[in-house]
Scaffold this motif. Structure first.
Motif, PDB file in Angstrom:
ATOM      1  N   PHE A  29       0.857  -1.179   0.000  1.00 51.51           N
ATOM      2  CA  PHE A  29       0.000   0.000   0.000  1.00 51.51           C
ATOM      3  C   PHE A  29       0.897   1.232   0.000  1.00 51.51           C
ATOM      4  CE2 PHE A  29      -2.076   3.427   2.328  1.00 51.51           C
ATOM      5  CZ  PHE A  29      -3.303   3.512   1.680  1.00 51.51           C
ATOM      6  N   VAL A  30       0.605   2.185  -0.882  1.00 54.47           N
ATOM      7  CA  VAL A  30       1.367   3.434  -0.964  1.00 54.47           C
ATOM      8  C   VAL A  30       0.400   4.605  -0.839  1.00 54.47           C
ATOM      9  CG1 VAL A  30       2.854   4.873  -2.406  1.00 54.47           C
ATOM     10  CG2 VAL A  30       3.147   2.384  -2.433  1.00 54.47           C
ATOM     11  N   HIS A  31       0.714   5.526   0.086  1.00 54.69           N
ATOM     12  CA  HIS A  31      -0.061   6.760   0.231  1.00 54.69           C
ATOM     13  C   HIS A  31       0.882   7.922  -0.051  1.00 54.69           C
ATOM     14  CE1 HIS A  31      -2.689   9.868   1.679  1.00 54.69           C
ATOM     15  NE2 HIS A  31      -3.605   8.990   2.081  1.00 54.69           N
ATOM     16  N   CYS A  32       0.503   8.754  -1.012  1.00 61.98           N
ATOM     17  CA  CYS A  32       1.377   9.840  -1.474  1.00 61.98           C
ATOM     18  C   CYS A  32       1.152  11.160  -0.735  1.00 61.98           C
ATOM     19  CB  CYS A  32       1.193  10.045  -2.971  1.00 61.98           C
ATOM     20  SG  CYS A  32       1.602   8.597  -3.964  1.00 61.98           S
ATOM     21  N   GLY A  33       0.668  11.093   0.483  1.00 60.19           N
ATOM     22  CA  GLY A  33       0.627  12.273   1.328  1.00 60.19           C
ATOM     23  C   GLY A  33      -0.719  12.929   1.513  1.00 60.19           C
ATOM     24  N   ASP A  34      -0.742  13.809   2.510  1.00 63.16           N
ATOM     25  CA  ASP A  34      -1.943  14.474   3.018  1.00 63.16           C
ATOM     26  C   ASP A  34      -2.890  13.459   3.670  1.00 63.16           C
ATOM     27  OD1 ASP A  34      -1.028  16.987   2.495  1.00 63.16           O
ATOM     28  OD2 ASP A  34      -2.349  17.381   0.791  1.00 63.16           O
ATOM     29  N   VAL A  35      -2.328  12.732   4.655  1.00 60.23           N
ATOM     30  CA  VAL A  35      -3.124  11.789   5.459  1.00 60.23           C
ATOM     31  C   VAL A  35      -3.740  12.497   6.662  1.00 60.23           C
ATOM     32  CG1 VAL A  35      -1.776   9.768   4.792  1.00 60.23           C
ATOM     33  CG2 VAL A  35      -1.161  10.996   6.869  1.00 60.23           C
ATOM     34  N   GLU A  36      -3.166  13.627   7.043  1.00 60.59           N
ATOM     35  CA  GLU A  36      -3.646  14.472   8.146  1.00 60.59           C
ATOM     36  C   GLU A  36      -3.840  13.693   9.449  1.00 60.59           C
ATOM     37  OE1 GLU A  36      -6.431  17.565   7.231  1.00 60.59           O
ATOM     38  OE2 GLU A  36      -5.724  17.666   5.148  1.00 60.59           O
ATOM     39  N   GLY A  37      -2.780  13.014   9.865  1.00 66.01           N
ATOM     40  CA  GLY A  37      -2.766  12.352  11.159  1.00 66.01           C
ATOM     41  C   GLY A  37      -3.377  10.970  11.198  1.00 66.01           C
ATOM     42  N   ARG A  38      -3.689  10.402  10.064  1.00 71.04           N
ATOM     43  CA  ARG A  38      -4.374   9.108  10.022  1.00 71.04           C
ATOM     44  C   ARG A  38      -3.437   7.942   9.696  1.00 71.04           C
ATOM     45  NH1 ARG A  38      -8.304   8.644  12.805  1.00 71.04           N
ATOM     46  NH2 ARG A  38      -9.399   7.217  11.437  1.00 71.04           N
ATOM     47  N   GLU A  39      -2.120   8.151   9.739  1.00 73.97           N
ATOM     48  CA  GLU A  39      -1.194   7.103   9.317  1.00 73.97           C
ATOM     49  C   GLU A  39      -1.281   5.835  10.162  1.00 73.97           C
ATOM     50  OE1 GLU A  39       1.289  10.352  11.400  1.00 73.97           O
ATOM     51  OE2 GLU A  39      -0.319  10.300   9.925  1.00 73.97           O
ATOM     52  N   ILE A  40      -1.471   5.946  11.459  1.00 73.07           N
ATOM     53  CA  ILE A  40      -1.562   4.746  12.306  1.00 73.07           C
ATOM     54  C   ILE A  40      -2.831   3.964  11.970  1.00 73.07           C
ATOM     55  CG2 ILE A  40      -1.821   3.922  14.685  1.00 73.07           C
ATOM     56  CD1 ILE A  40       0.055   6.291  15.478  1.00 73.07           C
ATOM     57  N   PHE A  41      -3.938   4.662  11.787  1.00 73.73           N
ATOM     58  CA  PHE A  41      -5.185   4.008  11.372  1.00 73.73           C
ATOM     59  C   PHE A  41      -4.994   3.301  10.030  1.00 73.73           C
ATOM     60  CE2 PHE A  41      -8.909   4.243   8.619  1.00 73.73           C
ATOM     61  CZ  PHE A  41      -9.798   3.452   9.325  1.00 73.73           C
ATOM     62  N   ILE A  42      -4.362   3.978   9.069  1.00 77.25           N
ATOM     63  CA  ILE A  42      -4.183   3.417   7.730  1.00 77.25           C
ATOM     64  C   ILE A  42      -3.311   2.167   7.781  1.00 77.25           C
ATOM     65  CG2 ILE A  42      -3.125   3.836   5.466  1.00 77.25           C
ATOM     66  CD1 ILE A  42      -4.101   6.802   5.803  1.00 77.25           C
ATOM     67  N   GLU A  43      -2.211   2.222   8.525  1.00 80.74           N
ATOM     68  CA  GLU A  43      -1.329   1.055   8.626  1.00 80.74           C
ATOM     69  C   GLU A  43      -2.071  -0.144   9.216  1.00 80.74           C
ATOM     70  OE1 GLU A  43       1.965   2.651  10.821  1.00 80.74           O
ATOM     71  OE2 GLU A  43       2.883   3.500   9.023  1.00 80.74           O
ATOM     72  N   ALA A  44      -2.934   0.082  10.190  1.00 83.70           N
ATOM     73  CA  ALA A  44      -3.720  -1.012  10.775  1.00 83.70           C
ATOM     74  C   ALA A  44      -4.784  -1.516   9.798  1.00 83.70           C
ATOM     75  CB  ALA A  44      -4.375  -0.548  12.072  1.00 83.70           C
ATOM     76  N   LEU A  45      -5.345  -0.620   9.012  1.00 82.59           N
ATOM     77  CA  LEU A  45      -6.402  -0.977   8.065  1.00 82.59           C
ATOM     78  C   LEU A  45      -5.894  -1.891   6.956  1.00 82.59           C
ATOM     79  CD1 LEU A  45      -9.330  -0.465   6.917  1.00 82.59           C
ATOM     80  CD2 LEU A  45      -8.324   1.488   5.689  1.00 82.59           C
ATOM     81  N   VAL A  46      -4.730  -1.605   6.408  1.00 84.28           N
ATOM     82  CA  VAL A  46      -4.298  -2.310   5.198  1.00 84.28           C
ATOM     83  C   VAL A  46      -3.624  -3.649   5.464  1.00 84.28           C
ATOM     84  CG1 VAL A  46      -4.172  -0.201   3.845  1.00 84.28           C
ATOM     85  CG2 VAL A  46      -2.118  -1.060   4.952  1.00 84.28           C
ATOM     86  N   GLU A  47      -3.058  -3.858   6.617  1.00 84.07           N
ATOM     87  CA  GLU A  47      -2.476  -5.146   7.001  1.00 84.07           C
ATOM     88  C   GLU A  47      -1.469  -5.686   5.993  1.00 84.07           C
ATOM     89  OE1 GLU A  47      -5.936  -7.605   7.605  1.00 84.07           O
ATOM     90  OE2 GLU A  47      -6.226  -6.840   9.625  1.00 84.07           O
ATOM     91  N   CYS A  48      -0.643  -4.813   5.436  1.00 84.49           N
ATOM     92  CA  CYS A  48       0.431  -5.227   4.529  1.00 84.49           C
ATOM     93  C   CYS A  48       1.521  -4.166   4.611  1.00 84.49           C
ATOM     94  CB  CYS A  48      -0.085  -5.386   3.098  1.00 84.49           C
ATOM     95  SG  CYS A  48      -0.491  -3.837   2.264  1.00 84.49           S
ATOM     96  N   PRO A  49       2.667  -4.386   3.975  1.00 84.36           N
ATOM     97  CA  PRO A  49       3.693  -3.336   3.980  1.00 84.36           C
ATOM     98  C   PRO A  49       3.151  -2.024   3.413  1.00 84.36           C
ATOM     99  CG  PRO A  49       4.610  -5.390   3.183  1.00 84.36           C
ATOM    100  CD  PRO A  49       3.123  -5.598   3.289  1.00 84.36           C
ATOM    101  N   CYS A  50       3.502  -0.925   4.085  1.00 84.13           N
ATOM    102  CA  CYS A  50       3.015   0.408   3.710  1.00 84.13           C
ATOM    103  C   CYS A  50       4.171   1.357   3.446  1.00 84.13           C
ATOM    104  CB  CYS A  50       2.214   1.030   4.848  1.00 84.13           C
ATOM    105  SG  CYS A  50       0.681   0.258   5.224  1.00 84.13           S
ATOM    106  N   CYS A  51       3.935   2.283   2.556  1.00 83.10           N
ATOM    107  CA  CYS A  51       4.804   3.436   2.360  1.00 83.10           C
ATOM    108  C   CYS A  51       3.886   4.652   2.393  1.00 83.10           C
ATOM    109  CB  CYS A  51       5.531   3.344   1.024  1.00 83.10           C
ATOM    110  SG  CYS A  51       6.451   4.846   0.611  1.00 83.10           S
ATOM    111  N   ILE A  52       4.072   5.501   3.404  1.00 81.51           N
ATOM    112  CA  ILE A  52       3.255   6.705   3.543  1.00 81.51           C
ATOM    113  C   ILE A  52       4.205   7.888   3.687  1.00 81.51           C
ATOM    114  CG2 ILE A  52       1.481   7.888   4.882  1.00 81.51           C
ATOM    115  CD1 ILE A  52       0.584   5.144   5.950  1.00 81.51           C
ATOM    116  N   VAL A  53       4.077   8.874   2.812  1.00 84.05           N
ATOM    117  CA  VAL A  53       4.917  10.071   2.886  1.00 84.05           C
ATOM    118  C   VAL A  53       4.062  11.262   3.299  1.00 84.05           C
ATOM    119  CG1 VAL A  53       6.611   9.218   1.210  1.00 84.05           C
ATOM    120  CG2 VAL A  53       4.672  10.601   0.415  1.00 84.05           C
ATOM    121  N   SER A  54       4.723  12.314   3.749  1.00 84.38           N
ATOM    122  CA  SER A  54       3.998  13.501   4.184  1.00 84.38           C
ATOM    123  C   SER A  54       3.644  14.395   3.001  1.00 84.38           C
ATOM    124  CB  SER A  54       4.818  14.293   5.210  1.00 84.38           C
ATOM    125  OG  SER A  54       5.976  14.817   4.610  1.00 84.38           O
ATOM    126  N   GLY A  55       2.539  15.087   3.158  1.00 85.39           N
ATOM    127  CA  GLY A  55       2.116  16.058   2.163  1.00 85.39           C
ATOM    128  C   GLY A  55       2.163  17.462   2.732  1.00 85.39           C
TER     129      GLY A  55
END
Length: 158
Positions: A29-55
């Protein structure tokens, strides 16, 4: 290998949850930014390796500004894109990826989905799941498949 790419969710999770459930299973799962504080929720949701960068709206975030990841033998630059002027022209972000020997760049910021090859670099912007700005304003994301090192990406809409 199947990769789910999203961007610019801006703390609104409903469409993201829908996409994750509909596209599962995926390998990354890749998130290209502007998660606005939801990164921990997203990492738990997807249950696979994640790459999340800041926007540009991820104030006070510990997320990296950008990352270089490996996908099926391909080197990929992941960034939000605002430092490279993507709102005006995406060639700058593609040039940055090429200068780092990357075969692809994933970015967001514009809220408009794009898949384009620029001088041998696959440039992918999944658009926004929360605040789309392209004609028709449909929430969008990208599914990238890679087999034997050959990447193909598809924009999908809700």
């Amino acid at each position: 290998m199947k990769v789910l790419i999203v961007s610019d969710t801006h703390g609104r999770d409903e469409n993201l949850e829908h996409v994750v459930m509909n596209e599962a299973p995926f390998d990354m799962f890749v998130h290209c930014g502007d998660v606005e504080g939801r990164e921990i929720f997203i990492e738990a949701l997807v249950e696979c390796p994640c790459c999340i960068v800041s926007g540009n709206n991820d104030f006070f975030s510990d997320l990296p500004r950008e990352e270089e990841i490996e996908l099926d033998g391909n080197k990929v630059l992941v960034t939000h894109g605002h430092y490279y002027g993507v709102s005006m022209d995406i060639s700058g972000v593609a040039e940055e990826a090429a200068s780092r020997d990357c075969q692809a760049v994933f970015f967001g910021h514009t809220h408009k989905p794009v898949i384009e090859e620029i001088d041998g670099v696959l440039a992918v912007n999944p658009g926004s799941l929360s605040y789309p700005r392209q004609h028709g304003r449909r929430p969008s994301y990208v599914v990238l498949e890679s087999k034997n090192g050959k990447m193909s990406a598809e924009i999908r809409y809700l």
